[in-house]
Write an enzyme that holds these catalytic residues in place. Structure first.
Site, short mmCIF file in Angstrom:
data_model
loop_
_atom_site.label_atom_id
_atom_site.label_comp_id
_atom_site.label_asym_id
_atom_site.label_seq_id
_atom_site.Cartn_x
_atom_site.Cartn_y
_atom_site.Cartn_z
N ARG A 129 0.87 -1.18 0.00
CA ARG A 129 0.00 0.00 0.00
C ARG A 129 0.90 1.22 0.00
O ARG A 129 1.77 1.36 0.86
CB ARG A 129 -0.92 0.05 1.22
CG ARG A 129 -1.52 1.46 1.40
CD ARG A 129 -2.55 1.58 2.46
NE ARG A 129 -3.78 0.93 2.04
CZ ARG A 129 -4.97 1.20 2.57
NH1 ARG A 129 -5.08 2.10 3.53
NH2 ARG A 129 -6.05 0.58 2.16
N HIS A 136 -7.47 0.82 -6.22
CA HIS A 136 -7.69 0.07 -4.97
C HIS A 136 -8.47 -1.20 -5.32
O HIS A 136 -9.63 -1.35 -4.95
CB HIS A 136 -8.46 0.95 -3.99
CG HIS A 136 -8.43 0.45 -2.57
ND1 HIS A 136 -7.63 -0.58 -2.15
CD2 HIS A 136 -9.14 0.84 -1.47
CE1 HIS A 136 -7.83 -0.80 -0.86
NE2 HIS A 136 -8.74 0.05 -0.43
N GLN A 173 -10.54 -3.56 -2.87
CA GLN A 173 -11.79 -2.98 -2.36
C GLN A 173 -12.97 -3.30 -3.30
O GLN A 173 -14.09 -3.53 -2.86
CB GLN A 173 -11.64 -1.47 -2.21
CG GLN A 173 -12.89 -0.76 -1.67
CD GLN A 173 -13.12 -1.00 -0.19
OE1 GLN A 173 -12.21 -0.84 0.61
NE2 GLN A 173 -14.34 -1.35 0.18
N ARG A 226 -13.90 -7.26 3.06
CA ARG A 226 -12.49 -7.02 2.70
C ARG A 226 -11.66 -8.25 3.06
O ARG A 226 -10.78 -8.67 2.31
CB ARG A 226 -11.92 -5.80 3.45
CG ARG A 226 -12.54 -4.45 3.12
CD ARG A 226 -12.40 -4.07 1.69
NE ARG A 226 -11.03 -4.18 1.19
CZ ARG A 226 -10.01 -3.37 1.53
NH1 ARG A 226 -10.22 -2.34 2.33
NH2 ARG A 226 -8.80 -3.55 1.04
N1 CP Z 1 -11.15 0.71 2.82
C1 CP Z 1 -9.85 0.64 3.19
O1 CP Z 1 -8.94 0.39 2.40
O2 CP Z 1 -9.65 0.85 4.52
P1 CP Z 1 -8.23 1.02 5.23
O3 CP Z 1 -7.63 2.31 4.70
O4 CP Z 1 -8.55 1.08 6.69
O5 CP Z 1 -7.37 -0.15 4.87
N1 NVA Z 2 -9.63 7.32 -1.65
C1 NVA Z 2 -9.27 6.93 -0.31
C2 NVA Z 2 -9.58 5.47 -0.10
C3 NVA Z 2 -9.29 4.97 1.29
C4 NVA Z 2 -9.57 3.50 1.44
C5 NVA Z 2 -7.80 7.21 -0.07
O1 NVA Z 2 -6.98 6.90 -0.94
O2 NVA Z 2 -7.47 7.77 0.99
#
Ligand code: CP
Ligand code: NVA
Length: 316
Positions: free
Chosen positions: A110, A137, A140, A301
């Site tokens: 990430r 992402h 997700q 998730r």
């Molecule tokens: N939705 C999601 O990716 O959550 P986190 O940022 O908590 O991993």
């Molecule tokens: N668009 C958001 C998604 C978080 C899961 C971010 O990148 O912060």
């Protein structure tokens, strides 16, 4: 479930790389693993597999999902936070990739750069999973599609609306996933936050194959007929300095009771990848309503990320 050979040994960087059948397989496997977990049955398909979890950005759901998903299947997850490794700073991504590839069997990443996750996959020689970048992402989307299937009983032909920042990682990934799976997708955003035209064209191409549409609009009338209304934060991780500007730009695009009613359907569900900022992109009222499926999404998730690891790295 029977292993799908085309997925074994593969990285998971963006849904662009997968066929509709492969995406469907991830969802079916996740549903199977979820049903088993509810009966207290876990597996050993990742036994002996060491899994690196690299997080340049913070996370609650994704980190927990990879950690628990790996542990449930007998794997050994190792968390590496932003300040704990030198990735892309003191050490090149290419070198880090080659080191981790000698020690680990799979790597989650990430961070900011999609190029970095792609380089990790190219040079590590092991499956690499995208746990969120500035651009995409993809894990997700699997969770959200499993949730839609559970609540609406289907994916194909569903009218999915994303409203908010139309050029962030979530909007990009929904356009790709919806196009692949035949979900009609509408992105509602002010013009300055519309997605990139080249990605829109690619996703329209997917939709043509799958029999679905992709609409980009700045009009709230785009929600009419929606089966799903989905939003995300107005400024993503790393964009905090844009908060004031975005709130001004997006304040008319809040998901509230009036917007939910504008769909003309009583059955419309509300989705959000979380974390959510209440009274900005969504009101507390909608978030807490019985139309909101956000915690099913959050739970899914884990089941879907487990399925990605099992399908690409597991012995089963
Ligand atoms: N939705 C999601 O990716 O959550 P986190 O940022 O908590 O991993
Ligand atoms: N668009 C958001 C998604 C978080 C899961 C971010 O990148 O912060």
């Amino acid at each position: 479930m029977q292993r799908l050979e085309s997925l074994h040994g593969r990285s998971f960087l963006t849904l662009k790389d997968f066929t509709p059948e492969e995406i469907e397989y991830f969802l079916d496997l996740a549903a199977d693993l979820k049903a088993k977990k509810k009966q207290g049955i876990t597996g050993d398909s990742l036994k002996g597999k060491n899994i690196a979890l690299i997080f340049e950005k913070p996370s609650t759901r994704t980190r927990s999902s990879f950690t628990i998903g790996a542990a449930d299947e007998g794997g050994f997850p190792v968390y590496m936070g932003a300040d704990e490794i030198q990735l892309g700073h003191k050490e090149s991504v290419k070198d880090t990739a080659r080191v981790l590839g000698r020690m680990f069997d799979g790597i989650e990443f990430r961070g900011f750069s999609q190029d970095h996750v792609e380089q990790l996959a190219k040079y590590s020689g092991v499956p690499v999973w995208n746990g969120l970048t500035d651009d995409y992402h993809p894990t997700q989307i699997l969770a959200d599609f499993l949730t839609i299937r559970e609540h609406l009983g289907r994916l194909k032909g569903v009218n999915f609306v994303f409203i908010g920042d139309g050029r962030n990682n979530m909007a990009n990934s929904y356009m790709i996933g919806c196009g692949k799976m035949g979900v009609n997708c509408t992105i509602i955003a002010p013009r300055s936050l519309w997605p990139k035209e080249d990605l829109v064209e690619i996703c329209r191409g997917y939709g043509k194959e799958a029999g679905s549409t992709l609409t980009i609009t700045d009009s709230l009338d785009g929600v009419v007929g929606a089966d799903v209304i989905c939003t995300d934060v107005w400024y993503s991780m790393g964009e905090e300095e844009k908060a004031k500007e975005r709130i001004a730009l997006l304040s008319g695009y809040q998901v509230n009771k009036a917007l939910m009613q504008r769909t003309g359907k009583d059955s419309t569900i509300f989705m959000h990848c979380l974390p959510a900022i209440k009274e900005k992109e969504v009101t507390e009222e909608v978030f807490e309503s019985n139309k909101s499926v956000v915690f099913d999404e959050a739970e899914n998730r884990m089941h879907t990320i487990k399925a990605v690891m099992v399908a690409t790295l597991g012995e089963y």
